[in-house]
Write an enzyme that holds these catalytic residues in place. Structure first.
Site, mmCIF file in Angstrom:
data_model
loop_
_atom_site.group_PDB
_atom_site.id
_atom_site.type_symbol
_atom_site.label_atom_id
_atom_site.label_comp_id
_atom_site.label_asym_id
_atom_site.label_seq_id
_atom_site.Cartn_x
_atom_site.Cartn_y
_atom_site.Cartn_z
ATOM 1 N N ASP A 31 43.026 14.969 4.514
ATOM 2 C CA ASP A 31 42.526 16.191 3.868
ATOM 3 C C ASP A 31 41.003 16.157 3.669
ATOM 4 O O ASP A 31 40.502 16.387 2.552
ATOM 5 C CB ASP A 31 43.186 16.374 2.479
ATOM 6 C CG ASP A 31 44.695 16.256 2.511
ATOM 7 O OD1 ASP A 31 45.303 16.689 3.506
ATOM 8 O OD2 ASP A 31 45.273 15.739 1.517
ATOM 9 N N GLU A 244 48.573 26.277 3.546
ATOM 10 C CA GLU A 244 47.778 25.423 2.639
ATOM 11 C C GLU A 244 46.456 25.096 3.318
ATOM 12 O O GLU A 244 46.161 25.597 4.392
ATOM 13 C CB GLU A 244 48.543 24.131 2.295
ATOM 14 C CG GLU A 244 48.874 23.257 3.494
ATOM 15 C CD GLU A 244 49.789 22.081 3.159
ATOM 16 O OE1 GLU A 244 50.239 21.935 2.010
ATOM 17 O OE2 GLU A 244 50.079 21.296 4.091
HETATM 18 O O1 FUB Z 1 47.680 15.448 0.988
HETATM 19 C C1 FUB Z 1 48.683 16.140 0.294
HETATM 20 C C2 FUB Z 1 48.865 17.507 0.849
HETATM 21 O O2 FUB Z 1 49.197 17.424 2.235
HETATM 22 C C3 FUB Z 1 47.628 18.369 0.840
HETATM 23 O O3 FUB Z 1 47.303 18.864 -0.413
HETATM 24 C C4 FUB Z 1 48.020 19.373 1.834
HETATM 25 O O4 FUB Z 1 47.006 20.199 2.272
HETATM 26 C C5 FUB Z 1 48.593 18.505 2.928
HETATM 27 O O5 FUB Z 1 47.593 17.982 3.758
#
Ligand code: FUB
Length: 345
Positions: A31, A244
């Site tokens: 991320d 996301e």
């Molecule tokens: O790293 C945890 C979660 O996985 C992140 O918040 C999301 O965007 C995904 O990458």
């Protein structure tokens, strides 16, 4: 390359075909939110660990506990791990799951924005402050008032205003805030409360930040993504709708909102003339990587534009043990972004 195909992957061959290699390989990182501060590159990633949590569709196996900041003097220099910048034990309101962070600078101070699950089981977004871009960061005693869900990305506009974009489906809980308050029913299914396929997709959120960057100065608003006909993307349009990993950058007077489509594993983008949108879907930036999640940032360094992203190739496909990578992106004359395959044929 979604996770269900990893049984058949020859990781040695895959790594030879990868368009880039992990920036660091002594820890797992994911991320990545990349910025240039004072002429140096700083990457704010999640710090992946195997905490022994069982896999589920709510992401309980992403049980990260702290953040490390990675720095680079230039794109060609070594990536340095600057050690622990913030630990969950030091955040009064947070119990667990230190997910995708971002950071920004204002008036010589550095602000780390991070999501974490509170003791009530609800994700919120917090802020921690430092005099240095690499921390250590001192957290605020409470999460940002009115914050919820995950994946904060803070964008500084040319007029000096800062905006936070955020949100994430399934384990990120955005769907549980559809009515404006948290739906606390004991639902274990990640798709409970998600709109029907024919309904408008859930929107990520935007909120302008206060001058001290510690709170929202307004109620979060929807960031609507439109299709080529000007209609909002539908919930069933899983190849294009937001899931996301929000990120915003500006190129040639256009705002680019980029994001992950989650269960279809693309990094896509949409464009607007306004930071609040609406944004019009533009295409794919990155095709699926090894591992379920895909998450990125886009940063200009010395006149070139780079995509910081992650995959699970170093861990041989373990979806919660990821590695940050970087590769250059290019724009077409019309402002569209050229799609990248993470592994060449
Ligand atoms: O790293 C945890 C979660 O996985 C992140 O918040 C999301 O965007 C995904 O990458």
């Amino acid at each position: 390359m979604p996770e269900d195909s990893i049984d058949h992957v020859d990781f040695n061959k895959l790594n030879e075909k990868a368009i880039s290699q992990p920036l660091v390989n002594h820890i797992y990182t994911a991320d990545p939110s990349a910025h240039v501060f004072n002429g140096k590159i700083y990457i704010y990633p999640s710090h992946d660990i195997d905490a022994g949590e069982a896999f589920d569709d709510l992401g309980s196996h992403f049980a990260m506990e702290d953040y490390h900041v990675i720095s680079m003097d230039s794109m060609n220099s070594e990536a340095i791990d600057n050690g622990v910048a913030l630990h969950v034990d030091d955040v009064a309101w947070a119990e667990k799951q230190m997910w995708a962070p971002d950071a920004h600078e204002k008036d010589g101070k550095f602000y780390l924005f991070f999501p974490a699950k509170g003791y009530d089981g609800i994700f919120r977004i917090g802020v921690a402050i430092s005099d240095s871009p690499i921390g250590p960061f001192t957290p605020q005693p409470k999460a940002i008032k009115g914050s919820f869900s995950i994946d904060p990305a803070v964008f500084k506009d040319d007029d000096g205003e800062y905006y936070m974009y955020f949100g994430g489906l399934w384990g990120g809980q955005l769907q549980r805030w559809r009515t404006g308050t948290f739906n606390a029913t004991q639902e274990t299914s990640p798709t409970a409360h998600i709109p029907e396929d024919h309904e408008q997709a859930l929107s990520p959120k935007i909120a302008k930040m206060t001058d001290d960057l510690l709170e929202f100065s307004e109620e979060p608003k929807d960031v609507v993504i439109l299709d080529e006909k000007g209609n909002p993307l539908l919930s069933g349009d899983t190849d294009r709708r937001f899931f996301e990993a929000a990120w915003v950058h500006k190129y040639n007077d256009n705002y680019y909102f980029s994001y992950s489509t989650g269960d279809t594993h693309f990094i896509c983008y949409a464009m607007s003339k306004n930071p609040y949108g609406p944004f019009t879907y533009g295409g794919r930036i990155l095709n699926p990587v090894v591992g379920w999640t895909s998450h990125h940032s886009i940063c200009e360094v010395e006149g070139k534009w780079y995509l910081f992203y992650h995959d699970s190739s170093l861990s041989k496909g373990i979806t919660h043990l990821r590695s940050v990578k970087v590769t250059e992106i290019t724009y077409n004359k019309d402002g569209s972004i050229v799609t990248l395959d993470p592994y060449t044929e």
